[in-house]
Design an enzyme around this catalytic site. Structure first.
Site, mmCIF file in Angstrom:
data_model
loop_
_atom_site.group_PDB
_atom_site.id
_atom_site.type_symbol
_atom_site.label_atom_id
_atom_site.label_comp_id
_atom_site.label_asym_id
_atom_site.label_seq_id
_atom_site.Cartn_x
_atom_site.Cartn_y
_atom_site.Cartn_z
ATOM 1 C CB CYS A 1 59.133 -11.470 -124.522
ATOM 2 S SG CYS A 1 59.605 -12.428 -123.066
ATOM 3 C CE LYS B 1 57.242 -3.415 -124.472
ATOM 4 N NZ LYS B 1 58.509 -4.169 -124.491
#
Length: 320
Positions: free
Chosen positions: A83, A122
């Site tokens: 992110c 991720k």
């Protein structure tokens, strides 16, 4: 997918696929451990398989958050190292951690020691001026050495300075060949790919190229029927006739009724359903009626029924 994949969205998506792994919004470890926000972990029993996505950079704190996830019954705990938002950077987690692989290794090692379900990562292919062909293999080596066996790679760089989170999802070029090369270099890792994949045809192309999985975010949210209704048959090989989008909308009634009975607002649920009939007759009226009606005080299932009327008419006409 912050503010997107909440429990209502996941309940909706689960009606379309029994097999796809669903992810929560990113929840920060500090909010759980120091902020007492354990309510953020709530999910329905029908959501399985479901993964909790965590943000953080303190190994001990992440380990404690992972234990909470296990206690709540999650099937996987995922550390977000992708992110790019300013809010995430200021807390030293998300994509900025691509610059600190040793710290990520410490974090996932602590999480694995505290968890009896898989701990996954991720990540991006790199950030800012990093050279992805150099940093990504090193990053994968570090987290593999720490015990991670599953990773999802967003096939774009994240530019931490100069691009908004929205721009970071669209402007940096995609490098699918690099992610595919990582699977060849690390055959023991389960590697999924993310970024720019919008259809099941594209997902099947990535699987045929040797990757183990495909993560679809915005397309699954914006055109859920197109992406999810046939995923069990096409991707998971289950011999099952897909539902129709109309069936899914009707099957959401019990969830909506429970939420309203608990004092919730209709809009909390139906905002995730606006794209259900995307590209189909009646879609514009469906979106308009839900968008305008669900936000009104006291709105109930009658708004859903009104929104379904123009869709049903086109369905009946097509069947006639």
């Amino acid at each position: 997918m912050m503010d997107w994949t909440d429990r209502h969205c996941r309940a909706f998506h689960r009606l379309m696929s029994s097999q796809a792994l669903l992810y929560t919004e990113m929840v920060t470890a500090p909010a759980l451990v120091r902020g007492g926000a354990r309510h953020l972990l709530a999910f329905g029993a029908g959501e399985h398989p479901v993964a909790l996505q965590l943000g953080g950079s303190d190994p001990a704190e992440l380990a404690q958050a992972a234990r909470m996830a296990v206690d709540e019954g999650y099937d996987e705990v995922n550390l977000n190292v992708g992110c790019p938002s300013d809010r995430v950077q200021s807390g030293c987690f998300g994509a900025v951690l691509m610059e600190r692989p040793a710290l990520v290794g410490d974090c996932v090692a602590a999480m694995i020691a505290a968890s009896r379900v898989p701990v996954t990562v991720k990540c991006r292919i790199g950030v800012d001026d990093q050279i992805p062909e150099e940093v990504l293999p090193n990053f994968l080596q570090v987290i593999r050495a720490a015990g991670v066996t599953r990773v999802t790679i967003h096939a774009r760089k994240a530019w931490l300075q100069g691009l908004s989170p929205k721009d970071n999802r669209e402007i940096p070029p995609l490098d699918y060949p690099l992610v595919q090369a990582m699977k060849r270099e690390f055959p023991d890792l389960h590697i999924s790919i993310n970024g720019g994949i919008a259809t099941l045809d594209q997902a099947e192309e990535q699987l045929a190229a040797g990757l183990d999985g495909v993560m679809i975010g915005r397309a699954a949210y914006n055109q859920p029927a197109e992406v999810l209704l046939d995923v069990d048959r096409r991707i998971f090989g289950i011999d099952v006739a897909p539902k129709t989008a109309l069936q899914v909308a009707e099957e959401m009634r019990p969830h909506i009724a429970r939420h309203l009975a608990a004092g919730g607002r209709l809009h909390d649920v139906t905002r995730h359903m606006l794209g259900l009939f995307s590209g189909r007759p009646g879609a514009r009226a469906w979106r308009r009626i839900l968008s305008e009606g669900a936000v009104r005080p006291g709105a109930g299932v009658e708004v859903l029924e009104a929104a379904l009327d123009p869709v049903r008419r086109t369905w009946d006409e097509a069947a006639a």
